[in-house]
Design an enzyme around this catalytic site. Structure first.
Site, PDB file in Angstrom:
ATOM      1  N   GLU A 122       0.841  -1.210   0.000  1.00  0.00           N
ATOM      2  CA  GLU A 122       0.000   0.000   0.000  1.00  0.00           C
ATOM      3  C   GLU A 122       0.871   1.253   0.000  1.00  0.00           C
ATOM      4  OE1 GLU A 122      -2.829   0.429   3.329  1.00  0.00           O
ATOM      5  OE2 GLU A 122      -2.349   2.557   3.261  1.00  0.00           O
ATOM      6  N   THR A 157      -2.933   3.297   5.953  1.00  0.00           N
ATOM      7  CA  THR A 157      -4.279   3.202   6.531  1.00  0.00           C
ATOM      8  C   THR A 157      -4.324   2.474   7.881  1.00  0.00           C
ATOM      9  OG1 THR A 157      -4.628   1.243   5.176  1.00  0.00           O
ATOM     10  CG2 THR A 157      -5.535   3.306   4.347  1.00  0.00           C
ATOM     11  N   SER A 257      -9.270 -10.515   7.295  1.00  0.00           N
ATOM     12  CA  SER A 257      -9.236 -11.280   6.041  1.00  0.00           C
ATOM     13  C   SER A 257      -9.963 -12.613   6.162  1.00  0.00           C
ATOM     14  CB  SER A 257      -7.788 -11.545   5.631  1.00  0.00           C
ATOM     15  OG  SER A 257      -7.100 -10.354   5.483  1.00  0.00           O
TER      16      SER A 257
HETATM   17  S1  SF4 Z   1     -11.486  -0.576   4.699  1.00  0.00           S
HETATM   18 FE1  SF4 Z   1     -10.184  -2.420   4.804  1.00  0.00          FE
HETATM   19  S2  SF4 Z   1      -9.092  -2.463   2.864  1.00  0.00           S
HETATM   20 FE2  SF4 Z   1      -9.884  -0.385   3.134  1.00  0.00          FE
HETATM   21  S3  SF4 Z   1      -8.213   0.706   4.110  1.00  0.00           S
HETATM   22 FE3  SF4 Z   1      -9.556  -0.035   5.728  1.00  0.00          FE
HETATM   23  S4  SF4 Z   1      -8.635  -1.982   6.355  1.00  0.00           S
HETATM   24 FE4  SF4 Z   1      -7.758  -1.458   4.342  1.00  0.00          FE
END
Ligand code: SF4
Length: 273
Positions: A122, A157, A257
Protein backbone atom coordinates in the site's frame (compact mmCIF):
# COMPACT_ATOMS: atom_id res chain seq x y z
CA UNK A 1 -22.15 -23.69 24.72
CA UNK A 2 -23.43 -20.14 24.40
CA UNK A 3 -21.75 -18.02 21.79
CA UNK A 4 -21.37 -14.27 21.57
CA UNK A 5 -19.79 -12.45 18.63
CA UNK A 6 -17.74 -9.29 18.90
CA UNK A 7 -19.74 -6.24 17.80
CA UNK A 8 -17.40 -5.90 14.84
CA UNK A 9 -15.31 -8.66 13.32
CA UNK A 10 -14.07 -10.08 10.04
CA UNK A 11 -14.04 -8.42 6.64
CA UNK A 12 -13.76 -4.67 6.47
CA UNK A 13 -15.64 -2.59 3.90
CA UNK A 14 -12.69 -2.54 1.46
CA UNK A 15 -12.17 -6.30 1.47
CA UNK A 16 -15.91 -7.05 1.13
CA UNK A 17 -16.05 -4.70 -1.83
CA UNK A 18 -12.97 -6.28 -3.46
CA UNK A 19 -14.40 -9.81 -3.10
CA UNK A 20 -17.69 -8.69 -4.64
CA UNK A 21 -15.80 -7.10 -7.55
CA UNK A 22 -13.84 -10.35 -8.05
CA UNK A 23 -17.05 -12.42 -7.98
CA UNK A 24 -18.59 -10.15 -10.62
CA UNK A 25 -15.57 -10.52 -12.91
CA UNK A 26 -15.11 -14.18 -13.76
CA UNK A 27 -12.04 -15.25 -15.64
CA UNK A 28 -9.79 -12.54 -14.28
CA UNK A 29 -6.38 -12.47 -12.60
CA UNK A 30 -5.57 -10.52 -9.45
CA UNK A 31 -2.23 -8.78 -9.35
CA UNK A 32 -1.04 -9.85 -5.88
CA UNK A 33 -3.38 -11.60 -3.43
CA UNK A 34 -6.72 -9.83 -3.23
CA UNK A 35 -6.93 -10.84 0.42
CA UNK A 36 -4.53 -12.49 2.90
CA UNK A 37 -6.51 -15.70 3.16
CA UNK A 38 -5.47 -18.69 1.09
CA UNK A 39 -8.82 -20.47 1.44
CA UNK A 40 -10.74 -17.47 0.11
CA UNK A 41 -8.28 -17.13 -2.78
CA UNK A 42 -8.81 -20.83 -3.56
CA UNK A 43 -12.61 -20.35 -3.44
CA UNK A 44 -12.43 -17.45 -5.89
CA UNK A 45 -10.32 -19.56 -8.25
CA UNK A 46 -12.56 -22.63 -7.96
CA UNK A 47 -15.96 -20.92 -8.15
CA UNK A 48 -15.22 -17.77 -10.17
CA UNK A 49 -12.11 -18.54 -12.27
CA UNK A 50 -10.28 -15.69 -10.56
CA UNK A 51 -6.61 -16.62 -10.49
CA UNK A 52 -3.65 -15.02 -8.76
CA UNK A 53 -0.44 -13.62 -10.21
CA UNK A 54 2.20 -12.43 -7.75
CA UNK A 55 4.12 -10.52 -10.38
CA UNK A 56 3.19 -8.18 -13.21
CA UNK A 57 5.68 -10.00 -15.49
CA UNK A 58 3.88 -13.31 -14.92
CA UNK A 59 0.49 -12.05 -16.09
CA UNK A 60 1.25 -13.48 -19.53
CA UNK A 61 -2.01 -13.94 -21.41
CA UNK A 62 -4.28 -12.73 -18.64
CA UNK A 63 -6.47 -10.06 -20.19
CA UNK A 64 -8.63 -9.04 -17.23
CA UNK A 65 -6.56 -7.82 -14.30
CA UNK A 66 -8.01 -7.05 -10.88
CA UNK A 67 -6.11 -4.55 -8.74
CA UNK A 68 -6.17 -5.61 -5.08
CA UNK A 69 -7.47 -3.58 -2.11
CA UNK A 70 -4.04 -2.18 -1.21
CA UNK A 71 -3.51 -0.82 -4.71
CA UNK A 72 -0.45 -0.91 -6.96
CA UNK A 73 2.20 1.60 -7.99
CA UNK A 74 1.57 4.24 -10.62
CA UNK A 75 4.30 2.60 -12.72
CA UNK A 76 2.61 -0.83 -12.58
CA UNK A 77 -0.68 0.79 -13.54
CA UNK A 78 0.99 2.43 -16.55
CA UNK A 79 2.53 -0.92 -17.55
CA UNK A 80 -0.91 -2.56 -17.47
CA UNK A 81 -2.35 0.26 -19.57
CA UNK A 82 0.51 0.03 -22.10
CA UNK A 83 -0.05 -3.72 -22.37
CA UNK A 84 -3.72 -3.00 -23.08
CA UNK A 85 -5.01 -5.03 -20.16
CA UNK A 86 -8.61 -4.66 -19.07
CA UNK A 87 -8.13 -3.16 -15.61
CA UNK A 88 -10.69 -3.88 -12.89
CA UNK A 89 -9.86 -1.63 -9.98
CA UNK A 90 -10.67 -3.08 -6.56
CA UNK A 91 -8.40 -0.66 -4.71
CA UNK A 92 -10.10 0.32 -1.45
CA UNK A 93 -11.33 3.95 -1.64
CA UNK A 94 -9.51 4.57 1.65
CA UNK A 95 -6.26 3.73 -0.18
CA UNK A 96 -7.10 5.67 -3.33
CA UNK A 97 -7.57 8.76 -1.13
CA UNK A 98 -3.91 9.07 0.03
CA UNK A 99 -2.76 8.26 -3.54
CA UNK A 100 -4.74 11.28 -4.81
CA UNK A 101 -3.57 13.51 -1.95
CA UNK A 102 0.08 12.65 -2.58
CA UNK A 103 -0.30 13.42 -6.28
CA UNK A 104 -2.04 16.76 -5.64
CA UNK A 105 0.38 17.90 -2.92
CA UNK A 106 3.33 16.82 -5.00
CA UNK A 107 2.02 18.81 -7.98
CA UNK A 108 1.87 21.79 -5.61
CA UNK A 109 5.55 21.19 -4.71
CA UNK A 110 5.07 19.97 -1.16
CA UNK A 111 7.58 17.54 0.30
CA UNK A 112 5.60 14.39 1.07
CA UNK A 113 5.99 12.53 4.35
CA UNK A 114 4.28 9.13 4.57
CA UNK A 115 3.91 7.53 7.99
CA UNK A 116 4.11 3.86 7.04
CA UNK A 117 6.23 0.81 6.32
CA UNK A 118 8.41 1.26 3.24
CA UNK A 119 8.02 -2.30 2.03
CA UNK A 120 4.24 -2.50 2.43
CA UNK A 121 2.51 -2.68 -0.99
CA UNK A 122 0.00 0.00 0.00
CA UNK A 123 2.78 2.42 0.95
CA UNK A 124 4.77 1.64 -2.20
CA UNK A 125 1.66 2.43 -4.22
CA UNK A 126 0.88 5.69 -2.39
CA UNK A 127 4.53 6.82 -2.52
CA UNK A 128 4.68 6.24 -6.27
CA UNK A 129 2.25 9.14 -6.83
CA UNK A 130 4.68 11.74 -5.45
CA UNK A 131 8.01 13.24 -6.52
CA UNK A 132 9.71 14.23 -3.28
CA UNK A 133 8.59 11.49 -0.90
CA UNK A 134 9.96 10.26 2.40
CA UNK A 135 8.53 7.24 4.25
CA UNK A 136 9.07 7.09 8.00
CA UNK A 137 7.82 4.85 10.83
CA UNK A 138 8.54 7.09 13.83
CA UNK A 139 9.43 10.59 15.03
CA UNK A 140 13.00 9.33 15.59
CA UNK A 141 13.28 8.50 11.89
CA UNK A 142 11.71 11.81 10.95
CA UNK A 143 14.32 13.70 12.99
CA UNK A 144 16.94 12.50 10.51
CA UNK A 145 15.04 13.82 7.48
CA UNK A 146 16.00 17.16 5.92
CA UNK A 147 12.65 18.91 5.94
CA UNK A 148 11.61 21.52 3.42
CA UNK A 149 9.45 24.59 4.04
CA UNK A 150 6.23 23.07 2.71
CA UNK A 151 5.39 19.57 3.89
CA UNK A 152 2.33 17.32 3.48
CA UNK A 153 1.74 14.34 5.77
CA UNK A 154 -0.35 11.22 5.05
CA UNK A 155 -0.50 7.85 6.77
CA UNK A 156 -0.67 4.19 5.84
CA UNK A 157 -4.28 3.20 6.53
CA UNK A 158 -3.46 0.74 9.33
CA UNK A 159 -1.15 2.92 11.43
CA UNK A 160 -1.82 3.91 15.04
CA UNK A 161 -3.57 7.32 15.41
CA UNK A 162 -1.50 8.27 18.50
CA UNK A 163 1.79 7.91 16.64
CA UNK A 164 0.36 9.81 13.68
CA UNK A 165 -0.54 12.71 16.00
CA UNK A 166 3.02 12.75 17.39
CA UNK A 167 4.47 12.89 13.89
CA UNK A 168 2.06 15.66 12.87
CA UNK A 169 2.92 17.66 16.02
CA UNK A 170 6.65 17.31 15.31
CA UNK A 171 6.24 18.50 11.71
CA UNK A 172 4.05 21.46 12.67
CA UNK A 173 6.78 22.59 15.07
CA UNK A 174 9.55 22.30 12.44
CA UNK A 175 8.28 23.65 9.11
CA UNK A 176 6.66 26.83 7.77
CA UNK A 177 3.67 25.08 6.30
CA UNK A 178 2.38 21.62 7.11
CA UNK A 179 -0.68 20.02 5.55
CA UNK A 180 -1.87 17.06 7.63
CA UNK A 181 -4.19 14.46 6.07
CA UNK A 182 -5.46 11.82 8.43
CA UNK A 183 -5.74 8.82 6.08
CA UNK A 184 -5.91 6.18 8.82
CA UNK A 185 -8.75 3.69 8.40
CA UNK A 186 -10.64 2.79 11.58
CA UNK A 187 -11.75 -0.68 10.46
CA UNK A 188 -8.87 -2.51 12.16
CA UNK A 189 -9.17 -0.55 15.40
CA UNK A 190 -12.95 -1.03 15.51
CA UNK A 191 -12.45 -4.82 15.30
CA UNK A 192 -9.74 -4.69 17.96
CA UNK A 193 -11.82 -2.56 20.32
CA UNK A 194 -14.87 -4.84 19.94
CA UNK A 195 -12.73 -7.96 20.57
CA UNK A 196 -11.18 -6.35 23.64
CA UNK A 197 -14.62 -5.54 25.06
CA UNK A 198 -15.99 -9.03 24.44
CA UNK A 199 -12.94 -10.78 25.90
CA UNK A 200 -13.76 -9.25 29.31
CA UNK A 201 -17.14 -11.07 29.49
CA UNK A 202 -16.47 -14.58 28.17
CA UNK A 203 -14.94 -17.81 29.52
CA UNK A 204 -13.22 -18.79 26.31
CA UNK A 205 -12.41 -16.74 23.24
CA UNK A 206 -11.87 -17.96 19.67
CA UNK A 207 -10.08 -15.83 17.11
CA UNK A 208 -10.67 -17.04 13.55
CA UNK A 209 -8.02 -16.12 11.02
CA UNK A 210 -4.82 -16.96 9.20
CA UNK A 211 -1.93 -17.95 11.47
CA UNK A 212 0.36 -15.78 9.34
CA UNK A 213 -1.93 -12.77 9.39
CA UNK A 214 -0.48 -9.97 11.53
CA UNK A 215 -3.96 -8.56 11.97
CA UNK A 216 -5.23 -11.85 13.43
CA UNK A 217 -2.19 -12.25 15.69
CA UNK A 218 -2.78 -8.74 17.01
CA UNK A 219 -6.38 -9.67 17.82
CA UNK A 220 -5.22 -12.76 19.72
CA UNK A 221 -2.75 -10.71 21.77
CA UNK A 222 -5.50 -8.23 22.66
CA UNK A 223 -8.07 -10.82 23.80
CA UNK A 224 -5.49 -12.83 25.76
CA UNK A 225 -5.06 -9.89 28.13
CA UNK A 226 -8.53 -10.38 29.62
CA UNK A 227 -9.33 -13.94 28.58
CA UNK A 228 -6.43 -16.34 29.19
CA UNK A 229 -8.39 -19.11 27.47
CA UNK A 230 -8.07 -17.55 24.01
CA UNK A 231 -7.20 -19.56 20.92
CA UNK A 232 -6.45 -18.86 17.29
CA UNK A 233 -7.98 -21.18 14.70
CA UNK A 234 -7.75 -21.11 10.91
CA UNK A 235 -10.98 -23.07 10.56
CA UNK A 236 -13.28 -25.48 12.44
CA UNK A 237 -10.76 -28.33 12.20
CA UNK A 238 -8.38 -26.55 14.58
CA UNK A 239 -10.94 -26.49 17.43
CA UNK A 240 -10.26 -28.77 20.42
CA UNK A 241 -13.11 -29.95 22.64
CA UNK A 242 -11.00 -29.63 25.80
CA UNK A 243 -10.91 -25.83 25.38
CA UNK A 244 -14.62 -25.67 26.15
CA UNK A 245 -14.84 -28.06 29.12
CA UNK A 246 -16.47 -26.35 32.10
CA UNK A 247 -16.98 -23.13 30.13
CA UNK A 248 -20.38 -21.45 29.64
CA UNK A 249 -19.83 -18.55 27.25
CA UNK A 250 -17.59 -18.51 24.17
CA UNK A 251 -16.69 -15.28 22.39
CA UNK A 252 -15.83 -15.21 18.69
CA UNK A 253 -13.94 -12.63 16.71
CA UNK A 254 -12.19 -12.84 13.35
CA UNK A 255 -9.35 -11.18 11.49
CA UNK A 256 -10.04 -8.68 8.71
CA UNK A 257 -9.24 -11.28 6.04
CA UNK A 258 -11.46 -14.06 7.38
CA UNK A 259 -14.48 -14.80 5.19
CA UNK A 260 -17.92 -15.26 6.76
CA UNK A 261 -18.25 -18.84 5.52
CA UNK A 262 -15.25 -19.95 7.60
CA UNK A 263 -16.53 -18.09 10.67
CA UNK A 264 -19.93 -19.80 10.25
CA UNK A 265 -18.32 -23.27 10.16
CA UNK A 266 -16.40 -22.49 13.35
CA UNK A 267 -19.60 -21.27 15.01
CA UNK A 268 -21.50 -24.44 14.04
CA UNK A 269 -18.75 -26.73 15.32
CA UNK A 270 -18.62 -24.90 18.67
CA UNK A 271 -22.41 -25.15 18.95
CA UNK A 272 -22.14 -28.91 18.47
CA UNK A 273 -19.50 -29.15 21.19
S1 SF4 B 1 -11.49 -0.58 4.70
FE1 SF4 B 1 -10.18 -2.42 4.80
S2 SF4 B 1 -9.09 -2.46 2.86
FE2 SF4 B 1 -9.88 -0.39 3.13
S3 SF4 B 1 -8.21 0.71 4.11
FE3 SF4 B 1 -9.56 -0.04 5.73
S4 SF4 B 1 -8.63 -1.98 6.36
FE4 SF4 B 1 -7.76 -1.46 4.34
Amino acid sequence: MNIKFAEKYGFCFGVKRAIQIAERNRNATTLGPIIHNTREIARLERDFDVSLSEDIENLADAQNVIIRTHGITKQDLQTLQERKKHIIDATCPFVTKPQKIVKKMSDEHYQIIIFGDKIHPEVKGVASYGENVCVITSVEELEKVKLEKKVALVSQTTKQPKQFEQIAAYLVSKVNECRVFNTICNATFDNQHAADMLSRDVDVMIVVGGKNSSNTKQLLAIVQKHCPHSYLVEDENDLQESWFEGKALCGITAGASTPDWIIKRVQEKIEQI
